[in-house]
Design an enzyme around this catalytic site. Sequence first.
Site, short mmCIF file in Angstrom:
data_model
loop_
_atom_site.label_atom_id
_atom_site.label_comp_id
_atom_site.label_asym_id
_atom_site.label_seq_id
_atom_site.Cartn_x
_atom_site.Cartn_y
_atom_site.Cartn_z
N GLY A 49 0.77 -1.24 0.00
CA GLY A 49 0.00 0.00 0.00
C GLY A 49 0.80 1.29 0.00
N GLU A 103 3.82 4.01 6.09
CA GLU A 103 2.64 3.15 5.97
C GLU A 103 1.56 3.89 5.16
OE1 GLU A 103 1.27 0.47 5.75
OE2 GLU A 103 0.67 -0.36 7.69
N ASP A 104 0.72 3.14 4.47
CA ASP A 104 -0.37 3.79 3.74
C ASP A 104 -1.48 4.24 4.69
OD1 ASP A 104 -1.18 1.19 4.34
OD2 ASP A 104 -2.05 0.77 2.36
N ASP A 107 -5.01 1.71 10.74
CA ASP A 107 -6.43 1.44 10.99
C ASP A 107 -6.57 0.98 12.45
OD1 ASP A 107 -9.16 0.97 10.06
OD2 ASP A 107 -8.68 -1.14 9.97
N LYS A 135 -6.88 6.39 10.80
CA LYS A 135 -8.29 6.34 11.21
C LYS A 135 -8.30 6.32 12.74
CE LYS A 135 -10.09 3.58 7.30
NZ LYS A 135 -10.48 2.20 6.91
N PHE A 156 -14.02 2.81 4.55
CA PHE A 156 -13.04 2.18 3.66
C PHE A 156 -12.66 3.12 2.51
CE2 PHE A 156 -11.41 -0.81 0.52
CZ PHE A 156 -10.56 -1.55 1.32
N ASP A 163 -5.93 -0.41 -1.85
CA ASP A 163 -6.69 -1.29 -2.73
C ASP A 163 -7.93 -1.88 -2.07
OD1 ASP A 163 -5.18 -2.96 -0.90
OD2 ASP A 163 -5.83 -4.64 -2.15
N ARG A 169 -5.11 0.52 -6.67
CA ARG A 169 -3.85 1.11 -6.19
C ARG A 169 -3.33 2.20 -7.12
NH1 ARG A 169 -2.22 -2.06 -1.98
NH2 ARG A 169 -2.45 -4.32 -2.13
P1 IMP Z 1 -4.23 -2.21 10.71
O1 IMP Z 1 -3.27 -3.31 11.02
O2 IMP Z 1 -5.64 -2.57 11.15
O3 IMP Z 1 -3.83 -0.86 11.24
O4 IMP Z 1 -4.38 -2.12 9.16
C1 IMP Z 1 -3.40 -1.67 8.36
C2 IMP Z 1 -3.53 -2.21 6.97
O5 IMP Z 1 -4.89 -2.53 6.63
C3 IMP Z 1 -3.12 -1.16 6.01
O6 IMP Z 1 -1.75 -1.23 5.73
C4 IMP Z 1 -3.96 -1.48 4.79
O7 IMP Z 1 -3.30 -2.44 4.00
C5 IMP Z 1 -5.22 -2.09 5.32
N1 IMP Z 1 -6.33 -1.12 5.40
C6 IMP Z 1 -6.88 -0.58 6.52
N2 IMP Z 1 -7.88 0.26 6.21
C7 IMP Z 1 -7.95 0.28 4.87
C8 IMP Z 1 -8.79 1.01 3.92
O8 IMP Z 1 -9.68 1.81 4.26
N3 IMP Z 1 -8.54 0.76 2.61
C9 IMP Z 1 -7.59 -0.10 2.16
N4 IMP Z 1 -6.79 -0.79 3.01
C10 IMP Z 1 -6.97 -0.59 4.35
#
Ligand code: IMP
Length: 178
Positions: A49, A103-104, A107, A135, A156, A163, A169
């Site tokens: 990402g 990081e992209d 979440d 977020k 989302f 993606d 992407r």
């Molecule tokens: P976390 O581990 O829950 O913080 O999630 C991180 C990863 O989840 C990110 O690097 C993304 O790959 C994916 N992700 C979380 N939210 C989104 C979204 O809204 N769109 C696309 N990918 C997401």
Amino acid sequence: MTNNIEIADKQFEIYINADVIAKRVKEIASALNHDFSGKTPVFISVLNGAFMFTSDLLKHVEGACEVHFVKLSSYSGTGSTGEVKQLVGLNTDLSNRDVIILEDIVDTGLTMKMLIGQISTMHPSSISVCTLLLKPDALVEDIKVNYACFEIPEKFVVGYGLDLDGIGRNLPHIYQII
Ligand code: IMP
């Protein structure tokens, strides 16, 4: 003419325009240039990402730096699986280095927590987290995000590296699910 797009039967609308992203990415690069002036930081970019964010950000980073990549995956469709899979690992010496994770999106924070834990065992001088999107309402892990380009609601998004099951992407703007 509509700016809406459809991916996997889901509708998205433009949320953050490419021009706005470019301006903010430049601002974050300026902050990094200030904070890491005279140092040679090591950027760790989280694939897939963060590829577009990494590329655009680093063009504005001044002075010497290194960039390495890890590949992690925790999402399936539009939700977190709660389990982080490491697909490509770190094989570089990070001892006494200033590490900046790119990081992209942060979440739940699970991915970051896991990566920070892993990098900590390699005895770096410092670890900073720099993310395109955050977020805040979805965050369940206790992690510090040092730089966030945009804080967004718990909806989302796709585009600019992000993606939905592999699609979206390449989009230059960030789109939000309707
Ligand atoms: P976390 O581990 O829950 O913080 O999630 C991180 C990863 O989840 C990110 O690097 C993304 O790959 C994916 N992700 C979380 N939210 C989104 C979204 O809204 N769109 C696309 N990918 C997401």
